[in-house]
Design a protein around this motif. Structure first.
Motif, mmCIF file in Angstrom:
data_model
loop_
_atom_site.group_PDB
_atom_site.id
_atom_site.type_symbol
_atom_site.label_atom_id
_atom_site.label_comp_id
_atom_site.label_asym_id
_atom_site.label_seq_id
_atom_site.Cartn_x
_atom_site.Cartn_y
_atom_site.Cartn_z
ATOM 1 N N GLN A 22 -38.505 42.650 52.472
ATOM 2 C CA GLN A 22 -37.519 42.363 51.426
ATOM 3 C C GLN A 22 -36.292 41.653 52.008
ATOM 4 O O GLN A 22 -35.764 40.716 51.405
ATOM 5 C CB GLN A 22 -37.088 43.667 50.745
ATOM 6 N N ALA A 26 -34.944 37.938 51.023
ATOM 7 C CA ALA A 26 -33.580 37.737 50.536
ATOM 8 C C ALA A 26 -32.848 36.686 51.366
ATOM 9 O O ALA A 26 -32.111 35.849 50.833
ATOM 10 C CB ALA A 26 -32.822 39.060 50.562
ATOM 11 N N ILE A 40 -27.938 39.002 46.099
ATOM 12 C CA ILE A 40 -29.367 38.694 46.014
ATOM 13 C C ILE A 40 -30.198 39.972 46.104
ATOM 14 O O ILE A 40 -31.170 40.163 45.357
ATOM 15 C CB ILE A 40 -29.777 37.698 47.132
ATOM 16 N N LEU A 41 -29.811 40.880 46.979
ATOM 17 C CA LEU A 41 -30.549 42.141 47.127
ATOM 18 C C LEU A 41 -30.526 42.943 45.825
ATOM 19 O O LEU A 41 -31.546 43.532 45.430
ATOM 20 C CB LEU A 41 -29.925 42.966 48.263
ATOM 21 N N ARG A 44 -32.564 41.017 42.926
ATOM 22 C CA ARG A 44 -34.019 41.089 43.106
ATOM 23 C C ARG A 44 -34.549 42.511 42.923
ATOM 24 O O ARG A 44 -35.753 42.744 42.952
ATOM 25 C CB ARG A 44 -34.404 40.586 44.506
ATOM 26 N N TYR A 46 -34.079 45.043 44.995
ATOM 27 C CA TYR A 46 -34.436 45.680 46.264
ATOM 28 C C TYR A 46 -33.588 46.932 46.521
ATOM 29 O O TYR A 46 -34.004 47.839 47.237
ATOM 30 C CB TYR A 46 -34.250 44.700 47.426
#
Length: 555
Positions: A22, A26, A40-41, A44, A46
């Motif tokens: 992951q 990213a 972004i984490l 998404r 995550y």
């Protein structure tokens, strides 16, 4: 030294909050699309924001905060931290203890924002970590509360200022909803607030402009626009309608430009407002010209002109007949100078008549006529009638066409002193402009006494003026203080170049010489240019070099 990004990602993987796959994905997205890795984490899926907040807090040693459990009193920050600053920098003021301001942020690594806040608030900044979602919701609520508290506070200030609008009878509008909104107390208070702020700031103009998401208010102070408040876009039509009601305009008409006037009484004195409404592609824009007689200086000796230039101007207007022109862009003080000349030459033995668009200030003992194109009362038609009134001095607000210029010149040739303005940038350019308009050279040389071009430069604030040295000598500037709103300037003064039509200048005009040749000859014969007069004021500590260059350009 291990970077913050490395510390954070290592900790996330170590605590099994993120898989290596992951993280790799990213980082790949960040390299391709940009943005913050933490965003972004979360986007998404995550990691959730709460867990990420805890890890960030550990790595950065910045305490986390749950905004849902904190009540922010916006009234304590409203004056120093406006909603525009909060939205632009995406932070939230939480509390202030001594000289330390605690702010909530979702991006504590943005040191530029924190530095800007430190400068703007003059406080040490202590950040606390919050989630982006909570922060966005809290900022929206804060801005709404802040606007309301400012309106309430400044409405009280207006009462103390004793501002009273002198309203005219309104014509009945077709749009009942707009009419209702225009008379509602909140809208009335906001418009009163904008008027009071304009007067207090000594603004020459107040602009109310529609933007895509809100309504922007700007004030022109000392010749430059400063942004004021912003209001929700939903309030725009009601604000415009209120001003139309005050100005006796048709609130149902939104497709065509409209012009009007109204008065406000402040501390026992009346201030006139000239109103212009124009339609734009996203709504109507309003411009209010503030005409405050209490700030008007109608004394030639106090306008700031260089003694040499002032003497030339006085000698020209003391002639029994001829034409004297003033030039310069809009807003450079030409009308004030014309009024000052009229006051200088006025006497019981002289019959003075003006035709203006519109009459900005009523001058005692002088007959003033308002330009009314809608009924055929133009400058040229008014001038024909004025000449039958046996005038000694005629003032024409502005020469816009050949017909007005032709009548003005013929009036000067037949024994009248004619004063007017022309929109050119320099004195010598006015000569070539008249030739281009179709006036014969011999008429110019026989009628025109002189031409002045003027500008207004900002004065250095006396409270924060400081001296500094350059290779060219010592000059002055303003550091910026509360008195001048940190601009370094307060008030304006005039500069002028005055071209006298000497025999040599008249020869060049007869030859239809280029503007440059006329200008060069005028300088040889002693004319101080705008730039030269400005530099003299900079050396005397009245204005700055930067201001002279800004105002005079290449001249």
């Amino acid at each position: 030294m291990v970077s913050f990004k490395k510390q954070l990602t290592d900790l996330l993987v170590k605590n099994h909050l993120l898989t290596p796959e992951q993280l790799e994905e990213a980082i790949r997205i960040q390299k391709k699309e940009g943005g913050r890795l933490t965003d972004i984490l979360v986007e998404r899926g995550y990691i959730n924001q709460e867990r990420l907040l805890g890890v960030l807090s550990d790595v950065l040693d910045i305490p986390p905060l749950n905004l849902n459990k904190v009540k922010v009193d916006s009234s304590s920050f409203a004056e120093k931290i406006n909603p525009q600053m909060v939205e632009r920098y995406h932070f939230l003021p939480i509390s202030k203890i001594g000289n330390t301001l605690t702010v909530a942020t979702d991006d504590p690594l943005n040191i530029f924002v924190l530095d800007d806040l430190k400068i703007a608030t003059k406080c040490e900044i202590r950040p606390v970590l919050v989630t982006s979602e909570q922060l966005s919701q809290a900022i929206k609520k804060y801005c709404q509360q802040t606007e309301q508290s400012l309106i309430e506070k400044l409405s009280q200030d207006i009462k103390e200022l004793r501002l009273e609008l002198v309203e005219k009878k309104e014509e009945k509008a077709n749009l009942e909803e707009l009419e209702r909104l225009a008379y509602e107390t909140p809208i009335i208070k906001i418009v009163n607030l904008l008027i009071a702020e304009g007067i207090r700031n000594k603004a020459s103009d107040i602009l109310i402009e529609p933007l895509e998401k809100n309504t922007r208010v700007r004030y022109r102070v000392d010749g430059l626009l400063r942004e004021g408040r912003r209001f929700p876009r939903t309030m725009h039509n009601a604000l415009i309608s209120r001003i139309k009601v005050l100005s006796n305009l048709n609130i149902a008409e939104t497709r065509l430009p409209q012009d009007g006037r109204f008065k406000a009484k402040v501390e026992g004195r009346e201030v006139d407002f000239r109103v212009s409404v124009i339609p734009s592609n996203i709504g109507e824009k309003v411009a209010l010209r503030v005409l405050d007689k209490s700030t008007l200086t109608l004394d030639l000796d106090k306008l700031g002109f260089d003694p040499q230039t002032l003497q030339r101007l006085k000698e020209a207007v003391e002639k029994p007949h001829g034409m004297v022109l003033l030039c310069g862009p809009t807003g450079t003080g030409k009308t004030t100078t014309l009024y000052s000349i009229l006051k200088y030459v006025d006497s019981p033995e002289k019959n003075i008549v003006t035709v203006e668009d519109p009459v900005e200030y009523q001058l005692p003992g002088i007959n003033q006529v308002t330009y009314r194109q809608d009924i055929g009362l133009t400058f040229s038609t008014a001038l024909r009638s004025i000449l039958r009134q046996d005038p000694d001095i005629i003032m024409i607000g502005e020469i816009r066409d050949y017909e007005t210029l032709d009548i003005g010149i013929k009036s000067a040739l037949t024994g009248h002193l004619v004063l007017s303005t022309l929109h050119t940038t320099t004195a010598s350019e006015a000569i070539t402009r008249m030739l281009d308009m179709g006036i014969e050279p011999f008429l110019i040389t026989s009628s025109v006494i002189g031409v002045g071009a003027q500008r207004l430069v900002r004065r250095i604030c006396e409270h924060c003026k400081e001296r500094y040295s350059t290779p060219e000598g010592e000059f002055f500037r303003g550091r910026g203080c509360a008195s001048c709103r940190n601009t370094g300037y307060k008030g304006r003064t005039g500069i002028m170049e005055f071209l006298l039509l000497t025999p040599k200048i008249k020869e060049l005009i007869a030859e239809r010489a280029l503007e440059e040749r006329i200008r060069e000859e005028a300088i040889k014969e002693g004319m101080l240019t705008l730039r030269e007069e400005g530099l003299k004021k900079a050396r005397a500590g009245i204005t700055t070099l930067e201001e002279v260059i800004r105002v005079t350009g290449e001249r």
